[in-house]
Scaffold this motif. Structure first.
Motif, mmCIF file in Angstrom:
data_model
loop_
_atom_site.group_PDB
_atom_site.id
_atom_site.type_symbol
_atom_site.label_atom_id
_atom_site.label_comp_id
_atom_site.label_asym_id
_atom_site.label_seq_id
_atom_site.Cartn_x
_atom_site.Cartn_y
_atom_site.Cartn_z
ATOM 1 N N GLU A 99 0.851 -1.172 0.000
ATOM 2 C CA GLU A 99 0.000 0.000 0.000
ATOM 3 C C GLU A 99 0.897 1.235 0.000
ATOM 4 O O GLU A 99 2.102 1.133 0.227
ATOM 5 C CB GLU A 99 -0.905 0.020 1.233
ATOM 6 N N GLY A 100 0.312 2.390 -0.266
ATOM 7 C CA GLY A 100 1.138 3.590 -0.274
ATOM 8 C C GLY A 100 0.343 4.825 -0.615
ATOM 9 O O GLY A 100 -0.864 4.763 -0.872
ATOM 10 N N ASP A 101 1.032 5.944 -0.587
ATOM 11 C CA ASP A 101 0.380 7.200 -0.934
ATOM 12 C C ASP A 101 1.334 8.084 -1.727
ATOM 13 O O ASP A 101 2.554 7.985 -1.597
ATOM 14 C CB ASP A 101 -0.118 7.931 0.318
ATOM 15 N N ILE A 102 0.745 8.898 -2.570
ATOM 16 C CA ILE A 102 1.479 9.826 -3.428
ATOM 17 C C ILE A 102 1.002 11.233 -3.098
ATOM 18 O O ILE A 102 -0.203 11.498 -3.028
ATOM 19 C CB ILE A 102 1.217 9.516 -4.913
ATOM 20 N N ARG A 103 1.964 12.136 -2.901
ATOM 21 C CA ARG A 103 1.626 13.521 -2.602
ATOM 22 C C ARG A 103 2.283 14.431 -3.636
ATOM 23 O O ARG A 103 3.491 14.342 -3.872
ATOM 24 C CB ARG A 103 2.087 13.903 -1.196
ATOM 25 N N ILE A 104 1.479 15.309 -4.246
ATOM 26 C CA ILE A 104 1.973 16.236 -5.266
ATOM 27 C C ILE A 104 2.167 17.600 -4.618
ATOM 28 O O ILE A 104 1.241 18.148 -3.993
ATOM 29 C CB ILE A 104 0.978 16.367 -6.435
ATOM 30 N N ASP A 105 3.356 18.172 -4.755
ATOM 31 C CA ASP A 105 3.648 19.492 -4.215
ATOM 32 C C ASP A 105 4.308 20.321 -5.316
ATOM 33 O O ASP A 105 5.530 20.322 -5.468
ATOM 34 C CB ASP A 105 4.575 19.361 -3.002
ATOM 35 N N GLY A 106 3.489 20.984 -6.114
ATOM 36 C CA GLY A 106 4.013 21.738 -7.242
ATOM 37 C C GLY A 106 4.607 20.792 -8.268
ATOM 38 O O GLY A 106 3.925 19.917 -8.796
ATOM 39 N N GLU A 107 5.913 20.942 -8.534
ATOM 40 C CA GLU A 107 6.588 20.070 -9.484
ATOM 41 C C GLU A 107 7.189 18.830 -8.824
ATOM 42 O O GLU A 107 7.739 17.983 -9.494
ATOM 43 C CB GLU A 107 7.695 20.853 -10.207
ATOM 44 N N ARG A 108 7.088 18.759 -7.503
ATOM 45 C CA ARG A 108 7.648 17.617 -6.782
ATOM 46 C C ARG A 108 6.585 16.553 -6.557
ATOM 47 O O ARG A 108 5.411 16.860 -6.279
ATOM 48 C CB ARG A 108 8.196 18.060 -5.423
ATOM 49 N N VAL A 109 6.988 15.302 -6.696
ATOM 50 C CA VAL A 109 6.109 14.170 -6.436
ATOM 51 C C VAL A 109 6.777 13.299 -5.375
ATOM 52 O O VAL A 109 7.906 12.834 -5.564
ATOM 53 C CB VAL A 109 5.864 13.335 -7.718
ATOM 54 N N ASN A 110 6.098 13.106 -4.247
ATOM 55 C CA ASN A 110 6.627 12.291 -3.162
ATOM 56 C C ASN A 110 5.753 11.056 -2.989
ATOM 57 O O ASN A 110 4.517 11.152 -2.981
ATOM 58 C CB ASN A 110 6.647 13.088 -1.852
ATOM 59 N N ALA A 111 6.383 9.906 -2.891
ATOM 60 C CA ALA A 111 5.643 8.652 -2.748
ATOM 61 C C ALA A 111 6.227 7.854 -1.584
ATOM 62 O O ALA A 111 7.444 7.825 -1.381
ATOM 63 C CB ALA A 111 5.728 7.831 -4.034
ATOM 64 N N THR A 112 5.350 7.219 -0.833
ATOM 65 C CA THR A 112 5.755 6.329 0.251
ATOM 66 C C THR A 112 5.061 4.988 0.055
ATOM 67 O O THR A 112 3.832 4.947 -0.124
ATOM 68 C CB THR A 112 5.377 6.904 1.628
ATOM 69 N N LEU A 113 5.827 3.900 0.069
ATOM 70 C CA LEU A 113 5.290 2.558 -0.112
ATOM 71 C C LEU A 113 5.551 1.731 1.137
ATOM 72 O O LEU A 113 6.573 1.914 1.812
ATOM 73 C CB LEU A 113 5.934 1.868 -1.319
ATOM 74 N N ARG A 114 4.640 0.804 1.405
ATOM 75 C CA ARG A 114 4.781 -0.085 2.559
ATOM 76 C C ARG A 114 4.424 -1.508 2.163
ATOM 77 O O ARG A 114 3.432 -1.722 1.461
ATOM 78 C CB ARG A 114 3.861 0.380 3.701
ATOM 79 N N LEU A 115 5.226 -2.472 2.599
ATOM 80 C CA LEU A 115 4.962 -3.895 2.385
ATOM 81 C C LEU A 115 4.390 -4.453 3.684
ATOM 82 O O LEU A 115 5.024 -4.349 4.741
ATOM 83 C CB LEU A 115 6.240 -4.631 1.993
ATOM 84 N N ILE A 116 3.201 -5.050 3.615
ATOM 85 C CA ILE A 116 2.469 -5.474 4.806
ATOM 86 C C ILE A 116 2.238 -6.979 4.784
ATOM 87 O O ILE A 116 1.878 -7.546 3.752
ATOM 88 C CB ILE A 116 1.090 -4.754 4.886
ATOM 89 N N ASP A 117 2.432 -7.626 5.935
ATOM 90 C CA ASP A 117 2.052 -9.022 6.110
ATOM 91 C C ASP A 117 0.540 -9.058 6.323
ATOM 92 O O ASP A 117 0.021 -8.509 7.299
ATOM 93 C CB ASP A 117 2.773 -9.620 7.326
ATOM 94 N N ALA A 118 -0.184 -9.688 5.414
ATOM 95 C CA ALA A 118 -1.648 -9.638 5.451
ATOM 96 C C ALA A 118 -2.219 -10.340 6.686
ATOM 97 O O ALA A 118 -3.274 -9.958 7.198
ATOM 98 C CB ALA A 118 -2.223 -10.262 4.180
ATOM 99 N N ARG A 119 -1.526 -11.354 7.163
ATOM 100 C CA ARG A 119 -2.055 -12.107 8.304
ATOM 101 C C ARG A 119 -1.881 -11.356 9.614
ATOM 102 O O ARG A 119 -2.794 -11.266 10.422
ATOM 103 C CB ARG A 119 -1.369 -13.471 8.389
ATOM 104 N N THR A 120 -0.697 -10.790 9.829
ATOM 105 C CA THR A 120 -0.400 -10.130 11.100
ATOM 106 C C THR A 120 -0.581 -8.618 11.049
ATOM 107 O O THR A 120 -0.526 -7.961 12.097
ATOM 108 C CB THR A 120 1.047 -10.426 11.528
ATOM 109 N N GLU A 121 -0.738 -8.057 9.830
ATOM 110 C CA GLU A 121 -0.814 -6.616 9.611
ATOM 111 C C GLU A 121 0.485 -5.903 9.988
ATOM 112 O O GLU A 121 0.525 -4.684 10.143
ATOM 113 C CB GLU A 121 -1.976 -5.990 10.394
ATOM 114 N N ARG A 122 1.563 -6.650 10.076
ATOM 115 C CA ARG A 122 2.851 -6.062 10.440
ATOM 116 C C ARG A 122 3.520 -5.469 9.212
ATOM 117 O O ARG A 122 3.539 -6.064 8.147
ATOM 118 C CB ARG A 122 3.764 -7.129 11.055
#
Length: 657
Positions: free
Chosen positions: A249-272
């Motif tokens: 899962e992740g999110d993308i944030r647009i700030d003018g000409e800059r694009v910032n993205a954060t991604l996360r890998l999650i264990d579906a069973r434990t939510e860790r």
């Protein structure tokens, strides 16, 4: 031994795989180079399979008619009366084979509707398409699924987002893969600009398509994933709804000409949360951002989900901090082409070893990174790097004599530091005995074979290594070096053309091929494309001198390029300087570079083709001195015994002739 031997060009591997599946569905066994046993001698196994097969199918195409290997295998088939000729794209067989009937499959996609009737008849198959067979999922005689290598396709989202490429992935595997993880990539949330809202879903689709080449990973379709997301389920129910063991899962944030993205890998069973990374890019260069995200995510998935066969598995008593540092080291290892990533990989392995001194895999990681490094990569003398590498290697093997990465580090050290090809073969074969599917082991075997002067066999191992680690740029570069040894201009052109611009590294390799053995037609057709591929890295002066150099080597036109400015490095640059009369500058470049060079770099002086030192320079004592460096001398002596003498020093009398 198999009933059918399948001969094909590497570029036609997807069609070969589909046909192999259809043949096995029909009840016949089939052998192709995907079935080569790790560590075996390729040429001898191919010869044995050729002799034993009842029928030999040759897949003719625009690619295979130029392949010496395919022609040789077709000759064996024709001479023994076992030839079945098939044209994939309408290309007729080459001269010498046109007296034999061939089956034209150009208008019929292979794999749809089972085995083509003409092929079935040639093989003596009574029923080519069993009623319960699904031609899209070919199965062998025992019902085992054949692994299909998913190729990355070009994806455009609203005309702006394009899928990063895997540089012409081609590969083969020994058998059906055990699916180790099921991954779903959820659409990312987007904020800051409604016009780019499509990036959330588009990036998820692109990453999902790109990761499909990872061996042992099942990806949930983006259609299914979107349907579950639309139900707005809580996090702990997403995995169950999708049948996924993990999700991104992740999110993308647009700030003018800059694009910032954060991604996360999650264990579906434990939510860790298993991994998280932040990325930043420019709105005007989204493909570059996507490529960097894809490469780093692939490395994280491989390391965190155990898809690379890492030795850390089973170390249940390891301190979690050491375990995490080790995984981070593995993540950065496959992107070590970036010097910062290489340094970070080494730092993380050292952190793991400091926390857990008895953690063999951490010491093996240190030894492995250093075995592939020189003073160019780290601000240390080569002697210091070698000493640190040996200490880490000794410790890893003391703790775990069967640690595959540690054994390969020993092979790399013999190969890179000492030019000891026999020792490199010895250790690499041991690693392949322990783990026949190890991508690192196949990379090491490919490099040893290339150094030994056996590039065709090296290519098979490089393909295997890249299939295991599709985003490793270093391995792809070495595959190009094997193509250079074979003077396969078209293969290098195909590899370089797939690189997303700007791509100066790929442009230089393509340019070397053009200068070394390209034709006037290649020059006219490709030079502008090569220069464009280099992007802004090629300024006006470089572009002008590239044109001069290309016309000199390909057309024999005289010209002028600048001498050394004190910053140039490496044998290829020195060769160019020597050809344009800057002989003293050429040797200054070599003196400046030679202490940082590993043993296999001597191959850059001994390539076939035009891109070697002129004969009068090869008689210069300074040129002779290069070949007296112990690590280079060991390589040259091994190759000389095999009859490979291209580019070697010559005596003044020979030069005068």
């Amino acid at each position: 031994m198999a009933d059918v031997f399948l001969s094909y060009a590497r570029e036609d591997q997807p069609d070969a795989e589909r046909l192999a599946g259809a043949i096995e569905v029909s009840g016949r066994t089939v052998w192709w180079d995907r079935h080569i046993v790790g560590g075996s001698e390729f040429s001898s196994e191919i010869e044995n399979q050729l002799k034993a097969a009842r029928k030999i199918i040759v897949l003719w195409s625009a690619h295979s008619v130029r392949s010496r290997w395919v022609r040789d295998e077709a000759s064996v088939a024709a001479d023994s009366g076992r030839l079945v000729s098939v044209s994939l794209d309408g290309t007729p067989p080459p001269l010498g084979f046109r007296q034999f009937h061939y089956i034209d499959l150009a208008s019929r996609p292979i794999g749809e509707g089972g085995l083509p009737p003409e092929v079935a008849a040639a093989l003596g198959v009574v029923s080519a398409a069993p009623q319960d067979a699904d031609p899209s999922l070919p199965r062998g005689r025992k019902g085992l699924p054949l692994l299909l290598l998913a190729m990355i396709s070009l994806l455009l989202v609203a005309g702006t987002l394009s899928l990063w490429r895997s540089d012409g992935l081609r590969g083969f595997f020994e058998g059906p893969a055990e699916q180790k993880a099921t991954l779903a990539i959820l659409p990312f949330s987007v904020g800051g600009d409604d016009e780019l809202a499509h990036l959330g879903k588009g990036l998820a689709i692109a990453l999902s398509n790109g990761l499909s080449v990872l061996h042992g990973l099942t990806l949930i379709s983006t259609t299914s994933t979107q349907a579950v997301v639309d139900r707005e389920l809580p996090t702990n129910e997403i995995g169950d709804a999708l049948g996924a063991t993990h999700f991104v899962e992740g999110d993308i944030r647009i700030d003018g000409e800059r694009v910032n993205a954060t991604l996360r890998l999650i264990d579906a069973r434990t939510e860790r949360q298993l991994w998280s990374e932040a990325f930043a890019g420019e709105r005007g260069n989204l493909p570059d951002l996507e490529r960097r995200i894809g490469n780093q995510l692939a490395a994280a998935v491989k390391a965190r989900l155990g898809l690379s066969g890492g030795d850390f598995r089973g170390h249940e008593n390891i301190d979690p901090r050491a375990y995490d540092a080790y995984l981070r080291g593995m993540e950065h290892l496959s992107v070590r082409f970036d010097r910062e990533k290489r340094a970070e990989s080494l730092r993380q392995f050292r952190i793991a070893a400091d926390i857990e001194p008895e953690f063999a895999a951490a010491h093996a990681g240190i030894a492995y990174v250093l075995s592939l490094s020189t003073s160019y990569h780290f601000p240390l003398s080569l002697d210091t790097i070698m000493a640190q590498q040996k200490a880490a290697n000794d410790r890893a093997l003391e703790l775990d004599p069967d640690n595959v990465m540690a054994i390969l580090a020993r092979a790399n050290a013999a190969h890179n530091y000492h030019g000891d090809i026999d020792a490199s073969f010895k250790f690499t074969r041991r690693a392949l005995e322990l783990d026949p599917n190890s991508g690192l082991a196949h990379y090491s075997m490919g490099s040893s074979l290339l150094m030994a002067g056996r590039p065709q066999e090296a290519l098979l191992h490089y393909d295997r290594a890249i299939a295991a680690d599709p985003f490793n740029l270093v391995q792809k570069i070495f595959r190009i070096l094997a193509y250079h040894e074979l003077q396969d201009y078209q293969a290098i052109k195909a590899e370089a053309s797939q690189c997303v611009r700007p791509c100066p590294g790929a442009a230089w390799e393509w340019f070397d091929a053009l200068a070394g053995y390209g034709t006037p037609f290649d020059l006219k057709q490709d030079l502008d494309t090569i220069i464009t591929l280099g992007g802004d890295e090629f300024d006006d002066k470089i572009r002008s001198e590239m044109r001069t150099v290309a016309r000199y080597f390909v057309l024999g036109e005289k010209g002028h390029i600048s001498g050394d400015d004190g910053s140039g490095r490496g044998f290829p640059y020195a060769i160019l300087l020597a050809h344009f009369g800057h002989i003293d500058d050429a040797f200054k470049v070599i003196d400046r570079s030679i202490d940082d060079m590993q043993a296999d770099e001597i191959l850059l002086l001994t390539r076939p083709g035009r891109l070697v030192f002129p004969e009068h320079v090869r008689s210069d004592p300074r040129y002779h001195a290069i070949f007296e460096v112990p690590r280079f001398k060991a390589v040259i002596e091994y190759r000389r015994k095999a009859g490979i003498t291209n580019g070697l020093p010559i005596h003044p009398v020979q030069a005068a002739r």
